[in-house]
Design an enzyme around this catalytic site. Sequence first.
Site, PDB file in Angstrom:
ATOM      1  N   HIS A 202     -44.701 -12.233  20.362  1.00 23.96           N
ATOM      2  CA  HIS A 202     -44.620 -13.688  20.581  1.00 23.96           C
ATOM      3  C   HIS A 202     -45.993 -14.302  20.824  1.00 23.96           C
ATOM      4  O   HIS A 202     -46.909 -13.646  21.324  1.00 23.96           O
ATOM      5  CB  HIS A 202     -43.652 -14.045  21.722  1.00 23.96           C
ATOM      6  CG  HIS A 202     -44.050 -13.629  23.101  1.00 23.96           C
ATOM      7  ND1 HIS A 202     -43.213 -12.940  23.946  1.00 23.96           N
ATOM      8  CD2 HIS A 202     -45.171 -13.827  23.809  1.00 23.96           C
ATOM      9  CE1 HIS A 202     -43.805 -12.741  25.101  1.00 23.96           C
ATOM     10  NE2 HIS A 202     -45.006 -13.262  25.050  1.00 23.96           N
TER      11      HIS A 202
ATOM     12  N   ASP B 164     -43.614  -8.188  22.097  1.00 28.26           N
ATOM     13  CA  ASP B 164     -42.679  -8.341  20.976  1.00 28.26           C
ATOM     14  C   ASP B 164     -43.233  -9.274  19.902  1.00 28.26           C
ATOM     15  O   ASP B 164     -42.494  -9.755  19.048  1.00 28.26           O
ATOM     16  CB  ASP B 164     -41.304  -8.823  21.483  1.00 28.26           C
ATOM     17  CG  ASP B 164     -41.375 -10.164  22.211  1.00 28.26           C
ATOM     18  OD1 ASP B 164     -42.445 -10.815  22.192  1.00 28.26           O
ATOM     19  OD2 ASP B 164     -40.358 -10.560  22.811  1.00 28.26           O
TER      20      ASP B 164
ATOM     21  N   ASP C   2     -47.627 -22.881  27.939  1.00 30.32           N
ATOM     22  CA  ASP C   2     -46.270 -22.660  28.446  1.00 30.32           C
ATOM     23  C   ASP C   2     -46.230 -22.588  29.968  1.00 30.32           C
ATOM     24  O   ASP C   2     -47.267 -22.536  30.636  1.00 30.32           O
ATOM     25  CB  ASP C   2     -45.681 -21.377  27.827  1.00 30.32           C
ATOM     26  CG  ASP C   2     -46.655 -20.191  27.862  1.00 30.32           C
ATOM     27  OD1 ASP C   2     -47.698 -20.278  28.540  1.00 30.32           O
ATOM     28  OD2 ASP C   2     -46.370 -19.184  27.207  1.00 30.32           O
TER      29      ASP C   2
ATOM     30  N   GLU D 131     -40.315 -16.411  21.291  1.00 31.16           N
ATOM     31  CA  GLU D 131     -39.733 -15.083  21.161  1.00 31.16           C
ATOM     32  C   GLU D 131     -39.237 -14.841  19.735  1.00 31.16           C
ATOM     33  O   GLU D 131     -39.078 -15.792  18.961  1.00 31.16           O
ATOM     34  CB  GLU D 131     -38.567 -14.957  22.151  1.00 31.16           C
ATOM     35  CG  GLU D 131     -38.978 -15.082  23.620  1.00 31.16           C
ATOM     36  CD  GLU D 131     -39.722 -13.863  24.155  1.00 31.16           C
ATOM     37  OE1 GLU D 131     -40.452 -13.209  23.390  1.00 31.16           O
ATOM     38  OE2 GLU D 131     -39.579 -13.572  25.354  1.00 31.16           O
TER      39      GLU D 131
HETATM   40  C1  GLP Z   1     -46.876 -14.160  28.279  1.00 30.83           C
HETATM   41  C2  GLP Z   1     -47.455 -15.486  27.799  1.00 30.83           C
HETATM   42  C3  GLP Z   1     -48.219 -15.335  26.502  1.00 30.83           C
HETATM   43  C4  GLP Z   1     -49.163 -14.164  26.577  1.00 30.83           C
HETATM   44  C5  GLP Z   1     -48.372 -12.891  26.833  1.00 30.83           C
HETATM   45  C6  GLP Z   1     -49.228 -11.631  26.840  1.00 30.83           C
HETATM   46  O1  GLP Z   1     -45.665 -13.860  27.708  1.00 30.83           O
HETATM   47  N1  GLP Z   1     -46.436 -16.464  27.645  1.00 30.83           N
HETATM   48  O2  GLP Z   1     -48.921 -16.544  26.238  1.00 30.83           O
HETATM   49  O3  GLP Z   1     -49.886 -14.050  25.377  1.00 30.83           O
HETATM   50  O4  GLP Z   1     -47.753 -13.058  28.105  1.00 30.83           O
HETATM   51  O5  GLP Z   1     -49.719 -11.372  28.117  1.00 30.83           O
HETATM   52  P1  GLP Z   1     -50.852 -10.312  28.429  1.00 30.83           P
HETATM   53  O6  GLP Z   1     -52.119 -10.943  27.989  1.00 30.83           O
HETATM   54  O7  GLP Z   1     -50.803 -10.163  29.919  1.00 30.83           O
HETATM   55  O8  GLP Z   1     -50.511  -9.081  27.690  1.00 30.83           O
END
Ligand code: GLP
Length: 265
Positions: free
Chosen positions: A138, A136, A67, A143
């Site tokens: 995702h 959440d 993404d 989402e």
């Molecule tokens: C973002 C990314 C996800 C990732 C999430 C969790 O929203 N789009 O791909 O898994 O963050 O991030 P973190 O690893 O910093 O908790």
Amino acid sequence: MEVIICDNYENMSKLAAGIIRQQLLIKPNSVLGLATGSTPIGTYKELVRLHKEEGLDFSQVVTFNLDEYLGLPPSHPQSYRYFMDQNLFKHINIPPGNIHVPYGHAESVMEFCAWYEAQIVAAGGIDIQLLGIGGDGHIAFNEPGSSLGSRTRLKTLTEQTIKDNARFFSNADEVPRFAITMGVGTILEARRIILLASGRSKAAIVAEAIEGPITSQVTASALQMHRDVVVILDADAGAKLKRADYYRWVYEQKKRLVPQMIGHA
Ligand code: GLP
């Protein structure tokens, strides 16, 4: 689904990098699906170490990132492209032309998304997809409410995601409201998937995703339908799993009797 609860973040990262290393040794031109966020940073560090100290070769590897924020150019320090350059790409020998990160400045987002999907297919599909999990539930930026069959497209971020990701920006107002993201359906087509989660704040959502019902309200729960997923957690992220003892027991048996099967569901 294989669930491995590691003692700490370092061991979790080493295990994930070890599975990717194995894949590259078997198939040097593997197609890797990559994730951003703080969770995979340790895995990338270990892959960089494996490259520098043990000669792990990325010269034929092709990558697709999950993404990117809409509107952020690759040079923006909070863009996911910039994150990937800093944490992985500039430290390994991957040819720049083999790297794919959704382009946040695409003129026509819809056309770009269709092109991105076609590029994944043209590359032969993703061999291993690395994933984190949002607060959440995702995966990528799918989402709650995202169709479990969704493809690469534009998504509006939830307020919780904007709040969670504000720590990387100077304030929440700067966090883009939209992102281009692979869909749940796109992700499920990867041949293997590694989901990583670390820390107490992820324990409840990890338990929901792994042990709760499959629902578009927690898009990570769709991984339960995939035939080859390994979930690698640190002890804090695994703290709310009902079957933690069973997962630990399975891992011990595998380590002792069929170590080559570790990392396979
Ligand atoms: C973002 C990314 C996800 C990732 C999430 C969790 O929203 N789009 O791909 O898994 O963050 O991030 P973190 O690893 O910093 O908790």
